[in-house]
Design a protein around this motif. Sequence first.
Motif, PDB file in Angstrom:
ATOM      1  N   GLY B 206       0.819  -1.205   0.000  1.00 57.60           N
ATOM      2  CA  GLY B 206       0.000   0.000   0.000  1.00 57.60           C
ATOM      3  C   GLY B 206       0.847   1.246   0.000  1.00 57.60           C
ATOM      4  N   ARG B 207       0.190   2.366   0.279  1.00 55.35           N
ATOM      5  CA  ARG B 207       0.864   3.653   0.226  1.00 55.35           C
ATOM      6  C   ARG B 207       1.985   3.759   1.256  1.00 55.35           C
ATOM      7  N   GLY B 208       1.925   2.903   2.277  1.00 59.18           N
ATOM      8  CA  GLY B 208       2.979   2.892   3.288  1.00 59.18           C
ATOM      9  C   GLY B 208       4.344   2.576   2.712  1.00 59.18           C
ATOM     10  N   LEU B 209       4.396   2.053   1.489  1.00 55.77           N
ATOM     11  CA  LEU B 209       5.681   1.722   0.871  1.00 55.77           C
ATOM     12  C   LEU B 209       6.343   2.933   0.217  1.00 55.77           C
ATOM     13  N   LYS B 210       5.669   4.055   0.250  1.00 60.49           N
ATOM     14  CA  LYS B 210       6.248   5.367  -0.124  1.00 60.49           C
ATOM     15  C   LYS B 210       6.500   5.609  -1.603  1.00 60.49           C
ATOM     16  N   GLY B 211       6.754   4.582  -2.409  1.00 59.61           N
ATOM     17  CA  GLY B 211       7.015   4.845  -3.824  1.00 59.61           C
ATOM     18  C   GLY B 211       7.265   3.565  -4.580  1.00 59.61           C
ATOM     19  N   CYS B 231      -1.877  -4.752  -4.945  1.00 59.08           N
ATOM     20  CA  CYS B 231      -1.702  -3.440  -4.311  1.00 59.08           C
ATOM     21  C   CYS B 231      -3.056  -2.835  -3.947  1.00 59.08           C
ATOM     22  N   SER B 232      -3.030  -1.776  -3.177  1.00 59.60           N
ATOM     23  CA  SER B 232      -4.253  -1.058  -2.835  1.00 59.60           C
ATOM     24  C   SER B 232      -4.621  -0.138  -3.998  1.00 59.60           C
ATOM     25  N   ARG B 233      -5.839   0.364  -3.961  1.00 62.54           N
ATOM     26  CA  ARG B 233      -6.267   1.253  -5.036  1.00 62.54           C
ATOM     27  C   ARG B 233      -5.472   2.560  -5.036  1.00 62.54           C
ATOM     28  N   ALA B 234      -5.156   3.036  -3.821  1.00 60.81           N
ATOM     29  CA  ALA B 234      -4.408   4.295  -3.722  1.00 60.81           C
ATOM     30  C   ALA B 234      -3.110   4.180  -4.515  1.00 60.81           C
ATOM     31  N   HIS B 246      -4.671  -4.046  -8.627  1.00 60.96           N
ATOM     32  CA  HIS B 246      -5.458  -3.426  -7.563  1.00 60.96           C
ATOM     33  C   HIS B 246      -6.576  -4.355  -7.077  1.00 60.96           C
ATOM     34  N   VAL B 247      -6.578  -4.615  -5.776  1.00 62.69           N
ATOM     35  CA  VAL B 247      -7.619  -5.478  -5.211  1.00 62.69           C
ATOM     36  C   VAL B 247      -8.562  -4.651  -4.337  1.00 62.69           C
ATOM     37  N   GLY B 248      -9.776  -5.128  -4.209  1.00 64.06           N
ATOM     38  CA  GLY B 248     -10.754  -4.428  -3.370  1.00 64.06           C
ATOM     39  C   GLY B 248     -12.102  -4.356  -4.046  1.00 64.06           C
ATOM     40  N   GLN B 249     -12.936  -3.537  -3.435  1.00 61.13           N
ATOM     41  CA  GLN B 249     -14.304  -3.357  -3.900  1.00 61.13           C
ATOM     42  C   GLN B 249     -14.379  -3.028  -5.390  1.00 61.13           C
ATOM     43  N   THR B 250     -13.510  -2.119  -5.838  1.00 60.55           N
ATOM     44  CA  THR B 250     -13.566  -1.709  -7.233  1.00 60.55           C
ATOM     45  C   THR B 250     -12.464  -2.369  -8.053  1.00 60.55           C
ATOM     46  N   GLY B 251     -11.646  -3.182  -7.438  1.00 63.14           N
ATOM     47  CA  GLY B 251     -10.606  -3.910  -8.164  1.00 63.14           C
ATOM     48  C   GLY B 251     -10.967  -5.378  -8.212  1.00 63.14           C
ATOM     49  N   ILE B 264      -0.628  -1.212   4.185  1.00 65.90           N
ATOM     50  CA  ILE B 264      -2.000  -0.945   3.716  1.00 65.90           C
ATOM     51  C   ILE B 264      -2.854  -0.708   4.962  1.00 65.90           C
ATOM     52  N   SER B 265      -3.660   0.355   4.927  1.00 62.38           N
ATOM     53  CA  SER B 265      -4.399   0.705   6.142  1.00 62.38           C
ATOM     54  C   SER B 265      -5.556  -0.264   6.425  1.00 62.38           C
ATOM     55  N   GLY B 266      -6.129  -0.845   5.368  1.00 57.42           N
ATOM     56  CA  GLY B 266      -7.239  -1.766   5.593  1.00 57.42           C
ATOM     57  C   GLY B 266      -8.588  -1.068   5.556  1.00 57.42           C
ATOM     58  N   ILE B 268     -12.309  -0.214   4.406  1.00 53.33           N
ATOM     59  CA  ILE B 268     -13.371  -1.189   4.193  1.00 53.33           C
ATOM     60  C   ILE B 268     -13.472  -1.617   2.727  1.00 53.33           C
ATOM     61  N   GLN B 269     -13.188  -0.672   1.813  1.00 55.45           N
ATOM     62  CA  GLN B 269     -13.270  -1.020   0.385  1.00 55.45           C
ATOM     63  C   GLN B 269     -12.127  -1.938  -0.030  1.00 55.45           C
ATOM     64  N   HIS B 270     -10.999  -1.823   0.658  1.00 50.21           N
ATOM     65  CA  HIS B 270      -9.891  -2.734   0.371  1.00 50.21           C
ATOM     66  C   HIS B 270     -10.240  -4.122   0.913  1.00 50.21           C
ATOM     67  N   LEU B 271     -10.749  -4.157   2.139  1.00 50.55           N
ATOM     68  CA  LEU B 271     -11.094  -5.433   2.771  1.00 50.55           C
ATOM     69  C   LEU B 271     -12.116  -6.210   1.937  1.00 50.55           C
ATOM     70  N   ILE B 283       1.330  -6.161   8.024  1.00 43.86           N
ATOM     71  CA  ILE B 283       2.541  -5.488   8.507  1.00 43.86           C
ATOM     72  C   ILE B 283       2.286  -3.991   8.358  1.00 43.86           C
ATOM     73  N   ASN B 284       2.234  -3.295   9.480  1.00 46.06           N
ATOM     74  CA  ASN B 284       1.886  -1.876   9.447  1.00 46.06           C
ATOM     75  C   ASN B 284       2.503  -1.209  10.661  1.00 46.06           C
ATOM     76  N   LYS B 285       3.027   0.007  10.499  1.00 43.72           N
ATOM     77  CA  LYS B 285       3.695   0.633  11.641  1.00 43.72           C
ATOM     78  C   LYS B 285       2.701   1.251  12.625  1.00 43.72           C
ATOM     79  N   ASP B 302       7.929  -1.070  11.161  1.00 47.29           N
ATOM     80  CA  ASP B 302       8.270  -0.384   9.919  1.00 47.29           C
ATOM     81  C   ASP B 302       8.565  -1.420   8.829  1.00 47.29           C
ATOM     82  N   ALA B 303       7.818  -1.345   7.758  1.00 44.11           N
ATOM     83  CA  ALA B 303       7.950  -2.313   6.667  1.00 44.11           C
ATOM     84  C   ALA B 303       9.375  -2.399   6.160  1.00 44.11           C
ATOM     85  N   PHE B 304      10.081  -1.250   6.170  1.00 48.34           N
ATOM     86  CA  PHE B 304      11.424  -1.238   5.605  1.00 48.34           C
ATOM     87  C   PHE B 304      12.432  -1.996   6.480  1.00 48.34           C
TER      88      PHE B 304
HETATM   89  C1  LIG Z   1     -16.202   3.861  -3.465  1.00 45.20           C
HETATM   90  C2  LIG Z   1     -14.789   3.549  -3.098  1.00 45.20           C
HETATM   91  C3  LIG Z   1     -14.212   2.378  -3.591  1.00 45.20           C
HETATM   92  C4  LIG Z   1     -12.903   2.042  -3.233  1.00 45.20           C
HETATM   93  N1  LIG Z   1     -12.363   0.871  -3.698  1.00 45.20           N
HETATM   94  C5  LIG Z   1     -11.135   0.495  -3.265  1.00 45.20           C
HETATM   95  C6  LIG Z   1     -10.569  -0.742  -3.664  1.00 45.20           C
HETATM   96  O1  LIG Z   1     -11.151  -1.493  -4.456  1.00 45.20           O
HETATM   97  N2  LIG Z   1      -9.363  -1.096  -3.178  1.00 45.20           N
HETATM   98  C7  LIG Z   1      -8.646  -0.300  -2.319  1.00 45.20           C
HETATM   99  O2  LIG Z   1      -7.553  -0.704  -1.900  1.00 45.20           O
HETATM  100  N3  LIG Z   1      -9.156   0.886  -1.945  1.00 45.20           N
HETATM  101  C8  LIG Z   1     -10.365   1.311  -2.403  1.00 45.20           C
HETATM  102  N4  LIG Z   1     -10.835   2.525  -2.035  1.00 45.20           N
HETATM  103  C9  LIG Z   1      -9.928   3.446  -1.315  1.00 45.20           C
HETATM  104  C10 LIG Z   1      -9.824   3.150   0.169  1.00 45.20           C
HETATM  105  O3  LIG Z   1     -10.879   3.803   0.849  1.00 45.20           O
HETATM  106  C11 LIG Z   1      -8.472   3.646   0.727  1.00 45.20           C
HETATM  107  O4  LIG Z   1      -8.338   5.018   0.450  1.00 45.20           O
HETATM  108  C12 LIG Z   1      -7.249   2.904   0.156  1.00 45.20           C
HETATM  109  O5  LIG Z   1      -7.419   1.503   0.252  1.00 45.20           O
HETATM  110  C13 LIG Z   1      -6.019   3.311   0.934  1.00 45.20           C
HETATM  111  O6  LIG Z   1      -4.859   2.697   0.413  1.00 45.20           O
HETATM  112  P1  LIG Z   1      -3.611   2.414   1.355  1.00 45.20           P
HETATM  113  O7  LIG Z   1      -4.021   1.584   2.513  1.00 45.20           O
HETATM  114  O8  LIG Z   1      -2.537   1.908   0.478  1.00 45.20           O
HETATM  115  O9  LIG Z   1      -3.154   3.866   1.812  1.00 45.20           O
HETATM  116  P2  LIG Z   1      -3.312   4.631   3.213  1.00 45.20           P
HETATM  117  O10 LIG Z   1      -4.702   4.666   3.666  1.00 45.20           O
HETATM  118  O11 LIG Z   1      -2.583   5.913   3.033  1.00 45.20           O
HETATM  119  O12 LIG Z   1      -2.538   3.717   4.239  1.00 45.20           O
HETATM  120  C14 LIG Z   1      -1.152   3.542   4.285  1.00 45.20           C
HETATM  121  C15 LIG Z   1      -0.834   2.675   5.494  1.00 45.20           C
HETATM  122  O13 LIG Z   1       0.541   2.406   5.497  1.00 45.20           O
HETATM  123  C16 LIG Z   1       0.997   2.488   6.850  1.00 45.20           C
HETATM  124  N5  LIG Z   1       2.441   2.833   6.787  1.00 45.20           N
HETATM  125  C17 LIG Z   1       2.991   4.018   6.474  1.00 45.20           C
HETATM  126  N6  LIG Z   1       4.345   3.926   6.497  1.00 45.20           N
HETATM  127  C18 LIG Z   1       4.639   2.639   6.836  1.00 45.20           C
HETATM  128  C19 LIG Z   1       5.845   1.912   7.030  1.00 45.20           C
HETATM  129  N7  LIG Z   1       7.042   2.495   6.858  1.00 45.20           N
HETATM  130  N8  LIG Z   1       5.764   0.613   7.374  1.00 45.20           N
HETATM  131  C20 LIG Z   1       4.557   0.004   7.565  1.00 45.20           C
HETATM  132  N9  LIG Z   1       3.403   0.648   7.384  1.00 45.20           N
HETATM  133  C21 LIG Z   1       3.424   1.937   7.026  1.00 45.20           C
HETATM  134  C22 LIG Z   1       0.140   3.554   7.495  1.00 45.20           C
HETATM  135  O14 LIG Z   1       0.105   3.356   8.910  1.00 45.20           O
HETATM  136  C23 LIG Z   1      -1.199   3.307   6.832  1.00 45.20           C
HETATM  137  O15 LIG Z   1      -1.987   2.411   7.593  1.00 45.20           O
HETATM  138  C24 LIG Z   1     -12.135   2.901  -2.397  1.00 45.20           C
HETATM  139  C25 LIG Z   1     -12.735   4.077  -1.920  1.00 45.20           C
HETATM  140  C26 LIG Z   1     -14.027   4.416  -2.262  1.00 45.20           C
HETATM  141  C27 LIG Z   1     -14.618   5.685  -1.724  1.00 45.20           C
END
Ligand SMILES: Cc1cc2nc3c(=O)[nH]c(=O)nc-3n(C[C@H](O)[C@H](O)[C@H](O)COP(=O)(O)OP(=O)(O)OC[C@H]3O[C@@H](n4cnc5c(N)ncnc54)[C@H](O)[C@@H]3O)c2cc1C
Lengths: 247, 321
Positions: B206-211, B231-234, B246-251, B264-266, B268-271, B283-285, B302-304
């Motif tokens: 997920g976005r926690g991987l920074k790039g 990966c997450s949608r973000a 991309h996995v999740g509700q819309t993936g 990945i934050s988890g 509800i749409q990802h779950l 694995i999440n910090k 920390d994932a890294f």
């Molecule tokens: C209608 C709708 C449909 C959607 N469909 C989907 C879908 O199908 N799939 C999907 O994934 N999302 C979907 N989303 C988006 C979803 O709501 C979240 O915004 C998205 O899943 C967030 O992605 P993320 O967890 O990668 O990023 P973030 O929410 O930014 O989370 C990043 C996480 O990484 C952790 N982190 C940061 N740095 C580190 C580190 N160094 N080591 C370990 N952990 C770290 C943080 O604590 C945080 O929990 C949808 C949203 C809507 C409104």
Amino acid sequence: MKILVCISKTPDTTAKIAFTDNNTKFAEAGVQWIINPYDEWYALVRAIELKEKDPTTVLHLITVGGADTEPIIRKALALGGDEAIRVNAAGHDSFYIASQIADVGRQGSYDLVFTGKETIDYNGSSIGGMVAELLDMPYVSLATKFELNGITATVTREIEGGEEVCEVSLPLVVSCQKGMAEQRIPNMKGIMGARTKPLKVIEPATVTELTSVVSFQLPPVKAGVKLVSPDNTAEMVRLLREEAKVI
Amino acid sequence: MSVLIFIDQAEGHVKKASLEVLSYGAKVAELLNTSAEAVVLGTVTEDLSALGKYGVRKIHHVANDALNHFDAQVFTNVIAQAVEATAAKLIIFSNNIDGKAIAPRLSAKLKAGLVAGAISLPETGNGFTVKKNVFSGKAFATISLNSDIKIISLNTNSYPVTATEGTAEVVALNATVNAPKVRVTATNKVTGDIPLSEAEIVVSGGRGLKGPENWGMVEELAKLLGAATACSRAVADVHWRPHHEHVGQTGLAIAPNLYIAIGISGAIQHLAGVNRSKVIVVINKDPEAPFFKAADYGIVGDAFEVVPRLIEDVKKLKGLS
Ligand SMILES: Cc1cc2nc3c(=O)[nH]c(=O)nc-3n(C[C@H](O)[C@H](O)[C@H](O)COP(=O)(O)OP(=O)(O)OC[C@H]3O[C@@H](n4cnc5c(N)ncnc54)[C@H](O)[C@@H]3O)c2cc1C
Ligand SMILES: Nc1ncnc2c1ncn2[C@@H]1O[C@H](COP(=O)(O)O)[C@@H](O)[C@H]1O
């Protein structure tokens, strides 16, 4: 060119899932309703783009549902489309819904019917295929791209581990998913305009339902997470091998 | 009431999802006291009779090259002819990509009730009912099939492949094959990867991987485990990873045996796309990340730092270091 887009109403993606009436009905109290995301973001927006490219295109929206679906269909009209048709019927049997859509489709002689990939509540991924069969049209499912050149459509669809590009002559039914278009937000002009766009209500055709919902169940609650110290990843590997037996 | 199972193949190879439906269909036939037969379309390079070990007794093969490219309309027509030839009352598909295109068409054609996304064997105590996933994995529904002919599409990864012994009799089925209206002009495969929808283990970031430059460790861990990456949608939205991951509700909705979520934050749409996984590791910090509530195992860190260590431990397990 005439396009029909199928629009369904679903609970918001964050809605709490619970059931009433002895677990036979979805608990609607306090639930926010939205246009099913696949219908709104992908099917509808792509159809609107096609109309923007060729303004002679006629774009109709259809929903099969009770009067409570009207705010949803108005919101869809605010994004775009010329008129909406509501088939005044409730129910969840896919064949019943598809038969209603196919009836309207047949009468309207549409060149293109778009559905979403699936509804996020019933997850049938079925209506598009059924409508295509009932209308005796080809069907391309899970499309990620759609281009039109005259009456030839070039459609990219998902396959296991990749994608496939195909060409089909209209008329055609397509189920749409991510990739087809980018989500849009309705603007004020669209919202005002939608109020005066025609929303026709028609009564359903008589169709026998082939399936019925007996009951709903919630999944068992997870036992709770077992945390392992970040310094002890070896313990995680051991648990996955010996306890969970997944690696 | 014989049971007819559709064997889905690509480029001559029977898909893993087909082995699941063969195993499932054979069990259903046993419960209904009838025989399991199967139908397969197009050129197949594998030995079909060997599929008898999953419990199917007879396989009807329509070996027409025109069926080597998928057209849901043409396939439906041919399968309908197989249904007629075998007098099947129950037809079983995988709810995979092709199944999602054909099963609904066949349902409308035969006026046969369809349960799409079944996750368990049918019950016949009170009518004919099958359990399926609804609300994107957040609930189940028991659906009653009320028609004479019935269709079940089984979710992938929800029934174990069970091999015993036996061979199947393979017979040619003489069917009318219409010219396809859908002409396939290109196939773009993501080479070398395990298809996400069929993977038993998935490592996801997920976005926690920074790039995107930090995905090396995700890919390395996946490779060691024989896993697919997701990966997450973000992440897909900012183009760090291709959208098909991309996995999740819309993936994509997946149901692997093991899902490892890193950074990945988890939401509800990802779950919604991963909660059918048998075991979830997070694995999440952030100890408050909602994903921990849905997880079986977790590491707050920390994932890294955690992931490279985990890679070393998996290497040890696999005897690679
Ligand atoms: C209608 C709708 C449909 C959607 N469909 C989907 C879908 O199908 N799939 C999907 O994934 N999302 C979907 N989303 C988006 C979803 O709501 C979240 O915004 C998205 O899943 C967030 O992605 P993320 O967890 O990668 O990023 P973030 O929410 O930014 O989370 C990043 C996480 O990484 C952790 N982190 C940061 N740095 C580190 C580190 N160094 N080591 C370990 N952990 C770290 C943080 O604590 C945080 O929990 C949808 C949203 C809507 C409104
Ligand atoms: N009640 C309905 N009215 C109009 N269209 C619908 C309805 N239900 C489903 N659809 C369309 O069919 C698609 C697939 O739905 P489903 O087969 O239920 O997963 C949806 O994305 C919609 O485009």
